[in-house]
Write an enzyme that holds these catalytic residues in place. Structure first.
Site, PDB file in Angstrom:
ATOM      1  N   CYS A  79       0.834  -1.204   0.000  1.00 35.49           N
ATOM      2  CA  CYS A  79       0.000   0.000   0.000  1.00 35.49           C
ATOM      3  C   CYS A  79       0.875   1.263   0.000  1.00 35.49           C
ATOM      4  CB  CYS A  79      -0.978  -0.046   1.170  1.00 35.49           C
ATOM      5  SG  CYS A  79      -2.250   1.199   1.018  1.00 35.49           S
ATOM      6  N   HIS A 167      -3.828  -5.280   0.670  1.00 39.66           N
ATOM      7  CA  HIS A 167      -3.293  -5.721   1.964  1.00 39.66           C
ATOM      8  C   HIS A 167      -3.350  -7.245   2.086  1.00 39.66           C
ATOM      9  CE1 HIS A 167      -2.806  -1.803   3.892  1.00 39.66           C
ATOM     10  NE2 HIS A 167      -3.806  -1.435   3.110  1.00 39.66           N
ATOM     11  N   GLU A 169      -2.098  -9.009   4.325  1.00 41.04           N
ATOM     12  CA  GLU A 169      -2.057  -9.431   5.726  1.00 41.04           C
ATOM     13  C   GLU A 169      -3.435  -9.568   6.365  1.00 41.04           C
ATOM     14  OE1 GLU A 169      -1.104  -6.610   4.427  1.00 41.04           O
ATOM     15  OE2 GLU A 169      -1.555  -4.871   5.667  1.00 41.04           O
ATOM     16  N   SER A 221       2.732 -13.762  38.550  1.00 39.56           N
ATOM     17  CA  SER A 221       1.399 -13.208  38.773  1.00 39.56           C
ATOM     18  C   SER A 221       0.323 -14.277  38.651  1.00 39.56           C
ATOM     19  CB  SER A 221       1.122 -12.124  37.744  1.00 39.56           C
ATOM     20  OG  SER A 221       0.974 -12.739  36.474  1.00 39.56           O
ATOM     21  N   GLY A 222       0.712 -15.475  38.214  1.00 42.70           N
ATOM     22  CA  GLY A 222      -0.303 -16.483  37.929  1.00 42.70           C
ATOM     23  C   GLY A 222      -0.728 -16.433  36.470  1.00 42.70           C
ATOM     24  N   VAL A 224      -0.103 -15.947  32.145  1.00 45.19           N
ATOM     25  CA  VAL A 224       0.650 -16.708  31.149  1.00 45.19           C
ATOM     26  C   VAL A 224       2.087 -16.172  30.999  1.00 45.19           C
ATOM     27  CG1 VAL A 224       0.723 -17.388  28.723  1.00 45.19           C
ATOM     28  CG2 VAL A 224      -1.470 -17.133  29.872  1.00 45.19           C
ATOM     29  N   ASP A 225       2.227 -14.853  30.846  1.00 47.66           N
ATOM     30  CA  ASP A 225       3.539 -14.309  30.480  1.00 47.66           C
ATOM     31  C   ASP A 225       4.587 -14.552  31.559  1.00 47.66           C
ATOM     32  OD1 ASP A 225       2.081 -13.420  28.354  1.00 47.66           O
ATOM     33  OD2 ASP A 225       1.959 -11.349  29.039  1.00 47.66           O
ATOM     34  N   SER A 226       4.263 -14.209  32.807  1.00 48.02           N
ATOM     35  CA  SER A 226       5.282 -14.385  33.843  1.00 48.02           C
ATOM     36  C   SER A 226       5.576 -15.878  34.052  1.00 48.02           C
ATOM     37  CB  SER A 226       4.876 -13.706  35.153  1.00 48.02           C
ATOM     38  OG  SER A 226       3.721 -14.279  35.696  1.00 48.02           O
ATOM     39  N   SER A 227       4.570 -16.729  33.878  1.00 50.22           N
ATOM     40  CA  SER A 227       4.801 -18.167  34.080  1.00 50.22           C
ATOM     41  C   SER A 227       5.727 -18.734  33.004  1.00 50.22           C
ATOM     42  CB  SER A 227       3.481 -18.944  34.047  1.00 50.22           C
ATOM     43  OG  SER A 227       2.556 -18.383  34.947  1.00 50.22           O
TER      44      SER A 227
END
Ligand code: XMP
Length: 509
Positions: A79, A167, A169, A221-222, A224-227
């Site tokens: 584009c 586009h 995507e 924190s319980g 997903v990311d920190s685990s």
């Protein structure tokens, strides 16, 4: 370092989608704002120029020195990117005279060209532009047109430089993925070996190198990311990773004990810290949502700092930062305006003097989940709904007391466990209950009651940016409402929130 594609962002709303589509092809890519791009290295196999809300006809339009890339490695302009290349090569870009927004069909396809390989004539593509490329110079070959756009796709004859006005995507472009595969695999010759297994192996090896025998502290924190961040580092350095999980008294019912237990089963060196009363003391009497968020953030830092100081000679702080946070802080427009003092309450101050390690900072959320699966993290952790750092404090409107927390925990628990029992939990992006400061009249037995109204909120969403209310079955809502009113003392009315985001937000505060 894996081979990669660079995506130069000119401010399009779709730039992150380009990155996600490329990564779905198991090819690693990175997004940079057009005005802050690192120098090319051998790992870079191709460059994609994104779209933009700007026009190349404006005197101040965003631009780059194209000579750095054109003819040196494969380039695909999407584009605005395509218009920029055409404009700088003395082509003619003019305002579109007719609407070029929405679906269009490709015709006069040059399928012998590698970019167009396996695309079918009539293939639907998504257009969204106010300018159009009217004329291209002689060294441009037109690869496809549509009914209204003559130069829908082009190639520079003597080099691997391509432009497309649609586009690929967005999912409305039926064969967009094929086109992107053609570019990254057949033209850039990427190996497609970027998988979560490969990511885990490479990251664990890097972390071993980087961290050596140093000690690292991480706040769990319980979520997903920190685990997932913790498990990656655990694989690299084992017991030298010290995890801290703080009970702020604002978690879901039994969450602290359950999650602590799962972490211990995963082999993590984790310490649970009961700081409930510190948080309740700091929150006492506060009603303003921002004041509540700030108080929680401040106490969290105090508690975390105190615990971190007990670990002798700790050198690193690990964080579960993910790629959208990084892109946002680097974006063309700068960090987006803070509407709420969001979202990572765990952001820690400089005074801790720790070096920071962020093993997930190149991954999107769904990629973090895949890495979590590769690391055999329990589905109960990976599939959890997002939960705000300030927890139930922003779902209790007004001031916080331990009694209100207890009421809301019971309501929330009935809602969430019924979602799980009826198989609806995974269809919903996020669900929770809100304790309103409104009281209403009811009847219990022979008595008139005057008690709290709770609201239930469940939304569907792809990324949390926009969301719609979940069409939960009436029967389900009826059962949950009955159970709440029968079991939870202090609640005599249940309502269901049917606002979408935007204009509303997911949380009520
Ligand atoms: P909103 O309400 O802004 O929420 O639509 C979008 C997502 O962010 C979460 N959220 C927070 N997370 N600290 C956090 O860590 C916060 O203060 C906070 N406020 C909202 C919300 O739960 C949703 O997933």
């Amino acid at each position: 370092m894996p081979e990669k594609i660079l995506i130069l962002d000119f401010g399009s709303q779709y730039t992150q989608l380009i990155a996600r589509r490329v990564r779905e092809l198991n090819v690693y890519c990175e997004i940079y704002p057009y005005n802050n791009v690192p120098a090319l290295t051998d790992e870079v196999k191709g460059v994609i120029l994104s779209g933009s809300p700007c026009s190349v006809r404006d005197a101040e339009h965003p631009t780059i020195d194209l000579a750095q890339y054109l003819g040196k490695l494969p380039v695909l302009g999407v584009c605005y990117g395509a218009q920029l290349i055409a404009h700088e090569s003395n082509g003619e870009v003019t305002p579109s005279t007719i609407r070029e927004y929405g679906r269009a069909r490709l015709s006069e396809l040059h399928t012998a060209n590698r970019l167009m390989k396996e695309l079918t004539p009539g293939s639907v593509v998504w257009m969204s532009h106010g300018d159009t490329i009217k004329e291209v110079p002689d060294n441009f070959e037109i690869l496809a047109s549509t009914d209204t756009v003559r130069v829908a796709a082009y190639k520079l004859r003597d080099q691997e430089t391509y432009g497309i006005q649609f586009h690929p995507e967005v999912t409305h472009s039926d064969e967009g993925k094929t086109l992107l595969r053609n570019f990254v695999v057949h033209i850039c010759r990427c190996m497609q070996d970027w998988t979560s297994e490969q990511f885990v192996d490479a990251t664990v090896a890097e972390l071993k190198q980087q961290l050596g025998n140093d000690k690292v502290v991480l706040g769990l924190s319980g979520g997903v990311d920190s685990s997932v961040a913790a498990m990656l580092i655990h694989h690299a350095i084992g017991k030298n990773l010290y995890c801290i999980f703080v009970d702020n008294g604002l978690l879901r019912k039994d969450e602290f004990a359950n999650v602590l237990d799962s972490y211990k089963h995963m082999g993590l060196n984790v310490k649970g810290v009961d700081a409930k009363s510190k948080f309740y003391d700091a929150l006492a009497g506060l009603t303003d949502p921002e004041a509540k968020r700030k108080a929680i953030g401040r106490v969290f830092i105090e508690v975390f700092d105190e615990e971190a100081h007990k670990i002798e000679d700790v050198k690193w702080l690990a964080q579960g930062t993910i790629y959208p946070d990084v892109i946002e802080s680097l974006s063309v427009k700068g960090p987006s305006a803070t509407i709420k003092s969001h979202h990572n309450v765990g952001g820690l101050p400089d005074f801790m003097k720790l070096k920071v390690v962020e093993p997930l900072k190149t991954l999107f959320k769904d990629e973090v989940r895949l890495v979590g699966k590769t690391l055999h993290i329990d589905d109960a952790i990976l599939g959890r709904h997002p939960f705000p750092g300030p927890g139930l404090a922003i779902r209790i409107l007004g001031d916080i007391t331990p009694e209100k927390v207890q009421i809301l925990q019971q309501v929330d628990h009935i809602f969430i466990s019924n979602l799980k029992k009826s198989g609806l939990y995974d269809e919903v992006w996020q669900a929770g209950a809100i304790l309103t400061p409104v009281q209403s009249v009811g009847v219990m037995g022979d008595e008139r009651t005057y008690e709290n109204v709770v609201a239930l909120r469940a939304v569907t969403s792809i990324d949390g940016m926009t969301a719609d209310w979940s069409r939960l079955p009436y029967e389900f809502l009826a059962d949950v409402s009955n159970e709440i009113i029968n079991k939870v003392k202090g609640v005599n009315r249940v309502v269901y929130d049917i606002s979408s985001k935007p204009p509303a937000t997911i949380e009520w505060e």
